[in-house]
Design a protein around this motif. Sequence first.
Motif, PDB file in Angstrom:
ATOM      1  N   ARG A   1       7.443  10.275  -5.042  1.00  0.00           N
ATOM      2  CA  ARG A   1       8.404  11.392  -5.006  1.00  0.00           C
ATOM      3  C   ARG A   1       8.126  12.314  -3.829  1.00  0.00           C
ATOM      4  N   ARG A   2       7.217  11.907  -2.933  1.00  0.00           N
ATOM      5  CA  ARG A   2       6.791  12.814  -1.872  1.00  0.00           C
ATOM      6  C   ARG A   2       7.292  12.436  -0.491  1.00  0.00           C
ATOM      7  N   SER A   3       7.480  11.125  -0.248  1.00  0.00           N
ATOM      8  CA  SER A   3       7.833  10.697   1.111  1.00  0.00           C
ATOM      9  C   SER A   3       9.252  11.066   1.511  1.00  0.00           C
ATOM     10  N   THR A   4      10.136  11.239   0.510  1.00  0.00           N
ATOM     11  CA  THR A   4      11.529  11.627   0.780  1.00  0.00           C
ATOM     12  C   THR A   4      11.938  12.653  -0.271  1.00  0.00           C
TER      13      THR A   4
ATOM     14  N   PRO B   1       0.822  -1.220   0.000  1.00  0.00           N
ATOM     15  CA  PRO B   1       0.000   0.000   0.000  1.00  0.00           C
ATOM     16  C   PRO B   1       0.860   1.275   0.000  1.00  0.00           C
ATOM     17  N   PRO B   2       0.648   2.141  -0.997  1.00  0.00           N
ATOM     18  CA  PRO B   2       1.428   3.377  -1.076  1.00  0.00           C
ATOM     19  C   PRO B   2       0.800   4.490  -0.233  1.00  0.00           C
ATOM     20  N   PRO B   3       1.571   5.541   0.064  1.00  0.00           N
ATOM     21  CA  PRO B   3       0.964   6.713   0.699  1.00  0.00           C
ATOM     22  C   PRO B   3       0.143   7.503  -0.333  1.00  0.00           C
ATOM     23  N   GLU B   4      -0.565   8.507   0.130  1.00  0.00           N
ATOM     24  CA  GLU B   4      -1.350   9.394  -0.757  1.00  0.00           C
ATOM     25  C   GLU B   4      -0.437  10.093  -1.756  1.00  0.00           C
ATOM     26  N   GLY B   5      -0.962  10.321  -2.936  1.00  0.00           N
ATOM     27  CA  GLY B   5      -0.302  11.234  -3.877  1.00  0.00           C
ATOM     28  C   GLY B   5       0.824  10.656  -4.692  1.00  0.00           C
ATOM     29  N   VAL B   6       0.932   9.327  -4.728  1.00  0.00           N
ATOM     30  CA  VAL B   6       1.991   8.744  -5.552  1.00  0.00           C
ATOM     31  C   VAL B   6       1.482   8.543  -6.977  1.00  0.00           C
ATOM     32  N   GLU B   7       2.438   8.270  -7.867  1.00  0.00           N
ATOM     33  CA  GLU B   7       2.106   8.019  -9.267  1.00  0.00           C
ATOM     34  C   GLU B   7       1.921   6.504  -9.429  1.00  0.00           C
ATOM     35  N   VAL B   8       0.684   6.076  -9.690  1.00  0.00           N
ATOM     36  CA  VAL B   8       0.421   4.640  -9.840  1.00  0.00           C
ATOM     37  C   VAL B   8       0.635   4.248 -11.305  1.00  0.00           C
ATOM     38  N   ILE B   9       1.436   3.229 -11.533  1.00  0.00           N
ATOM     39  CA  ILE B   9       1.805   2.836 -12.902  1.00  0.00           C
ATOM     40  C   ILE B   9       1.042   1.599 -13.359  1.00  0.00           C
ATOM     41  N   LEU B  10       1.056   0.544 -12.531  1.00  0.00           N
ATOM     42  CA  LEU B  10       0.360  -0.700 -12.889  1.00  0.00           C
ATOM     43  C   LEU B  10      -0.595  -1.092 -11.765  1.00  0.00           C
ATOM     44  N   THR B  11      -1.710  -1.718 -12.159  1.00  0.00           N
ATOM     45  CA  THR B  11      -2.696  -2.140 -11.157  1.00  0.00           C
ATOM     46  C   THR B  11      -3.188  -3.558 -11.444  1.00  0.00           C
ATOM     47  N   LEU B  12      -3.780  -4.154 -10.411  1.00  0.00           N
ATOM     48  CA  LEU B  12      -4.543  -5.399 -10.559  1.00  0.00           C
ATOM     49  C   LEU B  12      -5.977  -5.010 -10.922  1.00  0.00           C
TER      50      LEU B  12
END
Lengths: 203, 222
Positions: free
Chosen positions: B173-176, B151-162
Amino acid sequence: MKKLAAVYGGSAPHHRALNEPKYRRWLSGLIYLPDLPGADLDGFDGLLIPERLHRGKLDEAAGSVLAYLDRGGTVLVFSGGEHPPVWLPGLKWEHRPTNFWWWLEPGADLGLVCHNPDHSLFGYIELDDATWHYHGLLHPPEGAETLIALRDEGALLYIDRVSTPGTLLVTTLDPLYHFGSYFMPATERFLDGFLPWVVRELL
Amino acid sequence: MKPTRSPSGSSSPSKSARIAMLDTGLGTMPHMKYDFIRERVESLDMYELPEAELSPYVALMITGNVDQELLYRERKRIQDFLDSGKVLVFSGHLSREWLPGAGTFVPKEIRSFQDYEIHKAKDHPIFEGVETKDLTFRRGVAGFFARGHNPPPEGVEVILTLPGGEPVVYVDRRSTRGVIFVSACYDLLGFGLDRLYSDDAPETTASLIAPQLLAWIEKETS
């Protein structure tokens, strides 16, 4: 209940497989791999060494695992594509490429056989529960008992009570990795029967 | 083919963009059979991580067999590496909380092979030219790529999904101050390189992933 310890390598597949409640109940302790060389094994009747462990760290524990076998301990070693530890007494392993798609062909057969269907293990699992794929062949030492073999070729799971005063089970099946990776349902059926068999019958 | 340098990466590479891949100790890393990987990627034994000098590396690649108890103990070092503007590529299931922003792996309930179907949520250079069927299936078998998600944090760039929209590949690019690339696949660099293991493996567009992943890291860090 006899006491079985398992080595935990810290990976996600190990974390899931060894902490799953229905399997954890058969384990009296987890030993983190880097702690294995200094671990006190005498409180346990058996030691399970899963597949896909860091070889350098496992080799550091060779002395204590061999001493445990010499004191009559039981050691179960799995291999998932990597060479099983070369320091295991009597071990002869041969690489075989892994075929994970064999079952797509109707009527296909992986080629697993058991020579002694009356063995207590087969009161807990069926050969079908050991059938997903295998990672290499074993050529057991004389006097060892082969429980699962590849037809006309070699062993996939054997028990050796002749090479050491202890009991050494070696297999090229990798159920902990696959159950721990949420992949290959047969591996769950294998572990459902195998772990209670180890604790109730083998130890 | 003759290796141009030791797979252990002990000699100095010619490129300035040095990438370290944590070696989980299963024997020689098969990736290093490929010149294009060996030229850019050095293996670093995972248990050397606590003492290793990470500043020469622009990126750290970590696969699914890694000892996450170790990474949990080293999480401050990993955070500092990222905060210096570097890239971390993780492929696998997260079982401990060491990766900034990410939660631990959530398995998907699988009822049929169609539950393993991979979808592209957006175009990304790493997957350019890669057909989703070659992500969903490997030699006709579904499920190698993802059986759940980290599970990613809010606001990430999602590339592939199920199929249920679960993000199986994302860029954070937001957490660090650096870039975190997360894949639920066991080893993204090796995925698609079936000829590592068998000479008769069929052609797959997934073989584009490895060179495109390395090119993307280079672009991100240049």
